[in-house]
Design a protein around this motif. Structure first.
Motif, PDB file in Angstrom:
ATOM      1  N   SER A 128      40.381  43.843  47.420  1.00  0.00           N
ATOM      2  CA  SER A 128      41.679  44.530  46.992  1.00  0.00           C
ATOM      3  C   SER A 128      41.780  46.256  47.259  1.00  0.00           C
ATOM      4  N   ASN A 154      41.916  49.081  49.882  1.00  0.00           N
ATOM      5  CA  ASN A 154      42.364  49.275  51.558  1.00  0.00           C
ATOM      6  C   ASN A 154      41.261  50.140  52.057  1.00  0.00           C
ATOM      7  N   ARG A 165      40.718  51.892  54.281  1.00  0.00           N
ATOM      8  CA  ARG A 165      40.806  53.234  55.134  1.00  0.00           C
ATOM      9  C   ARG A 165      41.073  54.356  53.956  1.00  0.00           C
ATOM     10  N   PHE A 202      44.479  44.081  48.943  1.00  0.00           N
ATOM     11  CA  PHE A 202      44.848  45.333  48.819  1.00  0.00           C
ATOM     12  C   PHE A 202      46.325  45.738  49.148  1.00  0.00           C
ATOM     13  N   ALA A 252      49.070  47.086  46.526  1.00  0.00           N
ATOM     14  CA  ALA A 252      49.987  47.888  46.887  1.00  0.00           C
ATOM     15  C   ALA A 252      51.343  47.745  46.251  1.00  0.00           C
ATOM     16  N   ARG A 253      51.728  46.136  46.397  1.00  0.00           N
ATOM     17  CA  ARG A 253      52.963  45.557  45.892  1.00  0.00           C
ATOM     18  C   ARG A 253      52.929  46.190  44.266  1.00  0.00           C
ATOM     19  N   SER A 256      51.356  48.366  43.015  1.00  0.00           N
ATOM     20  CA  SER A 256      51.725  50.001  42.925  1.00  0.00           C
ATOM     21  C   SER A 256      53.025  50.464  43.202  1.00  0.00           C
ATOM     22  N   GLY A 257      54.040  49.277  43.474  1.00  0.00           N
ATOM     23  CA  GLY A 257      55.332  49.924  43.505  1.00  0.00           C
ATOM     24  C   GLY A 257      55.732  50.279  45.049  1.00  0.00           C
ATOM     25  N   HIS A 258      55.011  49.603  45.933  1.00  0.00           N
ATOM     26  CA  HIS A 258      55.326  49.868  47.436  1.00  0.00           C
ATOM     27  C   HIS A 258      56.245  48.926  47.980  1.00  0.00           C
ATOM     28  N   SER A 259      57.458  49.318  48.738  1.00  0.00           N
ATOM     29  CA  SER A 259      58.320  48.197  49.046  1.00  0.00           C
ATOM     30  C   SER A 259      57.540  47.596  50.444  1.00  0.00           C
ATOM     31  N   SER A 308      57.082  50.153  53.293  1.00  0.00           N
ATOM     32  CA  SER A 308      56.068  51.162  53.110  1.00  0.00           C
ATOM     33  C   SER A 308      54.518  50.646  53.022  1.00  0.00           C
ATOM     34  N   THR A 324      52.097  52.233  55.658  1.00  0.00           N
ATOM     35  CA  THR A 324      50.887  53.116  55.186  1.00  0.00           C
ATOM     36  C   THR A 324      49.672  52.208  54.681  1.00  0.00           C
ATOM     37  N   GLN A 325      49.819  50.791  54.657  1.00  0.00           N
ATOM     38  CA  GLN A 325      48.521  49.891  54.078  1.00  0.00           C
ATOM     39  C   GLN A 325      48.068  49.332  55.188  1.00  0.00           C
ATOM     40  N   PRO A 378      47.663  51.125  59.606  1.00  0.00           N
ATOM     41  CA  PRO A 378      46.507  51.968  59.976  1.00  0.00           C
ATOM     42  C   PRO A 378      45.206  51.202  60.027  1.00  0.00           C
ATOM     43  N   ASN A 379      45.168  49.934  59.338  1.00  0.00           N
ATOM     44  CA  ASN A 379      44.004  48.944  59.445  1.00  0.00           C
ATOM     45  C   ASN A 379      43.883  48.394  60.884  1.00  0.00           C
ATOM     46  N   LEU A 396      44.587  49.912  63.611  1.00  0.00           N
ATOM     47  CA  LEU A 396      44.589  50.933  64.545  1.00  0.00           C
ATOM     48  C   LEU A 396      43.216  50.832  65.599  1.00  0.00           C
TER      49      LEU A 396
END
Lengths: 569, 299
Positions: free
Chosen positions: A404, A406, A408, B190, B194-195, B197-200, B203, B207-208, B211-212, B214
């Motif tokens: 849960s 991330n 990074r 995660f 993030a959902r 936490s209010g991420h659309s 987003s 952002t989540q 990057p993983n 990469l």
């Protein structure tokens, strides 16, 4: 630690009397930060037909000891000293070729992480057939039937259908049963079970362990059970050794160890195991700073509950039958009062996780209503709920803290994430950047996470620390309802004790309501006043914790309670 | 893996709680892997040649001198001279800039396009995935070099079009990789967190999840840089691409090849060697880059 008689010694130096004879074993790992002495001077013996329990918390070296026994240490690990005798031969000195013969045929292992132990792209039935044929237990003509037999033996429903399943289609518990079927199919002399029932339900755990114990006895096998669960170890082992930081701190017959623990660490472990103690405070060691007694758990009596779930249904289309649907949640109704803790108990597949995901608005129900603080939150589709003003008031702590977070994000960034999107109170815009640093540190302090750990990445934190980060993140936006999805399932007992106490403290301080989802009634009892028991998508029993646990009305609840492994006190 | 997990609590106290350890981590990666170090040194050399090349070369790369045509390597002309008397060393060094610009621009374009398309396909699945995947399959159904030739031939013979052609033929690789990397993380814990936490959706993706994805894409980028240089040189070699007299490794090899039979080997060998060294550098760079962008490699 049993003394080996010096008169009977085979040419290899190992006593043939002892089936497994580990003497003064040390294992070192070479890492970036120098050599880690993972196992130091460990000795034990084991006879055929007996079961040895190795008990300890993560990092105690209990798994490494068993890997050394099978000589499957990874490249960085070496047996630095001591010897391992197996049936009179020296395992530490055996050639790799000999070890290949021994592994699987003589010594078999049930691994901790069943998903990693199964081939992800091969049907489980075929994987069982492979093992059976490799070890000449079956041929082409009867492999299928034998595989079905093996699946049935580990209590898998619909074995003929499951035979064609891939590991990713099965739950963790199912995968573990497949792994156990694989390990037992070889008919080994020694079975090493490394946390074999982690992630399994109590009733499944009991069924699986009973089965393993029965087979061990019937075939005269020896078994080494590696576990952090003292109750489980006590129920199934004849002799226990307790490990800490790579060393054996205590070794005694199982009953003796429970009745009369000598080492302080054993005492601490015993105390942290939730079994029949009255309060969550009893789990902590006595020498810690005394805390205020936990507020009494009360059933909320106010007229307007915080959460009202009414006739909730969630259906999934079935893969095989074109018109059929599977009802994961089958018309359940319940309420959670303000400041109340409600336990939602059931086994995997009972719909408790689906229910919590629907309440958290991560998933849309098929029908039914969810009213939160008087608002019909079910009316907003899950996909749009991220922008709802109520988003911050409904939060969740996930079961697997590692998954849960991330990978990074540092702990600081992870805790700040909801603040950046939702702001501290849930209403209004995101929190100004300048205030976030202070708020994150405040939250970390609240959750007992040392400030210097905030700049670490998840892989640099221990399980308990990751759990704290997850809790800090969930309470960052001051939610009214916190769903706790088995928050301590992956933690050691002593860490679990601390985290449970933290949750109790936070509830007292912040006045949140908890919906505590778990399969562990012993833990639920410590945190919740009221408990809901679910089975097959329905609520089978609901009531005050004491009453449900003390005088269960439903047969299923009774079987749940009976399956909890009890230390013999 | 489980052993490593078991060891974590013991290994942790030995860690220095150092924030901003990116530089230290880079130094560690370079020290731990000599090949990565070599690759970075060579890369630095190429970058210096690309930036300063035209200023430091001993001769004007375009200046012809009939009197000293086809001279073998000597102290005055290190790599010899070509049939028009131009200094091969100066031309090889000056060509670095053009070749690097073409490959970096092409790879950047295909990375950007491929990452966007692949991430969307991997995240949303369904029809988005089907349409994107089939279009990419169509691109990949052609022999890539032939497709690049076709694009340049159709659009015209310019540096811009070489970049575009190289980018288009490389795009499916990035798209497929990012599709898979995003897809396996779509339901991760995660992402659920993030959902909450209010991420659309977008987003979360940006952002989540992305990057993983990469670290493996870094490997792809570095392998692709080498390939892109080869591709550009190949196009120039067959006459579709950079035009003479502009110094470029591909044309120089093509022009020099004519003289190998008559014994003037230096015309083709040195630009060819530069090309090989560049490809070698980029291929070796991959693992090092991945270790640097992956926080899990730090511990």
């Amino acid at each position: 630690m049993t003394a080996v008689s010096p008169t009977v010694v085979s040419p290899t130096g190992f006593s043939p009397a002892a089936f497994v004879d580990v003497r003064d074993l040390s294992v070192d790992f070479k890492t970036r930060n120098g050599t880690v002495h993972a196992v130091r001077h460990v000795s034990f013996t084991l006879e055929k037909g007996r079961t040895l329990g190795i008990v300890g918390e993560s990092g105690s070296g209990k798994s490494v000891t068993s890997y050394a026994l099978m000589r499957i240490l990874d490249a960085a690990g070496v047996i630095a000293g001591g010897g391992i005798g197996f049936d009179g031969m020296d395992i530490a000195a055996a050639s790799e070729r000999t070890m290949r013969d021994i592994r699987g045929r003589e010594i078999s292992m049930i691994f901790q992480n069943p998903r990693a132990a199964l081939d992800p792209i091969r049907k489980v039935g075929h994987q069982i057939e492979d093992v059976l044929r490799q070890h000449v237990q079956a041929d082409r003509s009867n492999a299928y039937e034998k595989a079905i037999e093996a699946l049935t033996a580990v209590r898998i429903n619909n074995p003929r259908e499951r035979y064609h399943a891939y590991p990713f289609e099965l739950s963790g518990g199912m995968c573990q049963r497949i792994v156990i079927a694989l390990a037992l199919a070889c008919r080994p002399q020694l079975l090493i079970a490394d946390e074999p029932t982690t992630g399994l339900d109590v009733t499944t755990q009991k069924a699986v362990m009973d089965l393993v114990a029965e087979l061990t006895r019937a075939r005269g096998m020896a078994m080494i059970l590696i576990t952090h669960d003292l109750g489980l170890a006590a129920t199934y082992c004849d002799h226990l050794i307790v490990m800490k930081s790579g060393e054996v701190v205590e070794s005694a017959p199982a009953l003796e160890l429970f009745r009369n623990p000598r080492h302080a660490y054993t005492k601490k472990l015993l105390k942290a195991t939730p079994h029949g103690c009255a309060s969550v405070r009893d789990l902590l060691p006595e020498d810690e700073a005394p805390r205020a007694p936990a507020a009494p758990l009360a059933v909320a009596k106010d007229r307007t509950p915080l959460l009202v779930v009414d006739r909730l249904v969630k259906e999934y289309p079935l893969k095989s039958a074109r018109s059929g649907v599977f009802r994961a949640v089958d018309g359940i109704s319940f309420t959670v009062g303000r400041g109340e803790s409600v336990g939602l108990v059931g086994e995997s597949g009972c719909g408790k996780s689906t229910t919590s995901a629907i309440i958290m608005r991560l998933l849309d129900p098929t029908s039914g209503t969810i009213r939160f603080d008087g608002v019909d939150v079910g009316a907003t589709p899950a996909a749009k709920f991220a922008r709802s003003p109520l988003r911050g008031r409904l939060q969740m702590v996930f079961q697997d803290a590692t998954d849960s977070l991330n990978p990074r994000f540092t702990a600081r960034r992870a805790i700040a994430d909801p603040l950046l999107r939702l702001g501290a109170g849930g209403e209004g815009g995101p929190m100004p950047k300048a205030e976030i640093g202070a708020r994150v540190e405040e939250l970390a302090a609240l959750c007992g996470l040392p400030a210097h750990l905030l700049d670490r990445f998840p892989h640099q934190l221990s399980g308990g620390q990751k759990a704290r980060v997850g809790i800090a993140r969930a309470i960052a936006v001051s939610p009214d309802l916190l769903v706790l999805d088995e928050p301590t399932a992956a933690l050691d007992v002593s860490v679990q004790a601390v985290v449970l106490n933290l949750l109790v403290d936070l509830k007292d301080k912040l006045g949140m309501s908890y919906l505590f989802v778990s399969h562990d009634l012993a833990v639920v009892k410590l945190l919740c006043a009221r408990v809901i028991v679910m089975k097959g998508g329905r609520i089978v029993e609901e009531g005050a914790c004491d009453q449900v646990l003390g005088a269960p009305r439903h047969d299923y609840t009774r079987s749940l309670i009976a399956a909890i492994p009890h230390p013999p006190l | 893996m489980d052993q490593a997990k078991d060891l974590m609590p013991m290994a942790v106290p030995a860690l220095a709680p150092a924030p901003g350890g990116l530089l230290r981590h880079m130094l560690y990666v370079l020290r731990a892997n000599p090949m990565t170090l070599l690759a970075f040194v060579l890369l630095a050399l190429f970058l210096v040649a690309a930036v300063l090349g035209p200023l430091v070369v001993p001769h004007n790369p375009l200046a012809t001198d009939a009197a000293s045509a086809l001279m073998p390597p000597s102290l005055q002309h290190w790599f010899g001279t070509d049939d028009l008397g131009r200094d091969v060393f100066s031309r090889v060094v000056v060509a670095t800039r053009l070749d690097l610009v073409i490959s970096v621009a092409a790879v950047a374009l295909s990375f950007a396009g491929g990452a966007v398309l692949g991430s969307l396909a991997g995240f949303y699945g369904g029809w988005t995935d089907r349409i994107v995947s089939r279009v990419l399959d169509t691109v990949m159904a052609f022999p890539l070099f032939v497709l690049a030739m076709g694009i340049v031939a159709a659009l015209g013979n310019s540096v811009g079009n070489i970049v575009l052609a190289t980018a288009i033929v490389n795009l499916p690789f990035y798209a497929r990789l990012s599709r898979t990397e995003v897809n396996i993380r779509r339901e991760a814990g995660f992402v659920q967190a993030a959902r909450l936490s209010g991420h659309s959706d977008l987003s979360i993706l940006a952002t989540q999840i992305f990057p993983n994805a990469l670290p493996p894409m870094m490997v792809q980028i570095s392998l692709n840089l080498g390939w892109a240089i080869l591709n550009a040189a190949g196009l120039s070699f067959i006459g579709l691409g950079v035009r003479p007299p502009t110094p470029e490794w591909g044309i120089m090899v093509a022009e020099g090849a004519r003289f190998i039979v008559s014994g003037e080997w230096w015309l083709a060998l040195f630009p060819g060697a530069a090309l090989m060294l560049a490809v070698f550098t980029f291929n070796m760079l991959g693992d090092g880059l991945r270790d640097i962008v992956d926080p899990r490699a730090r511990s």
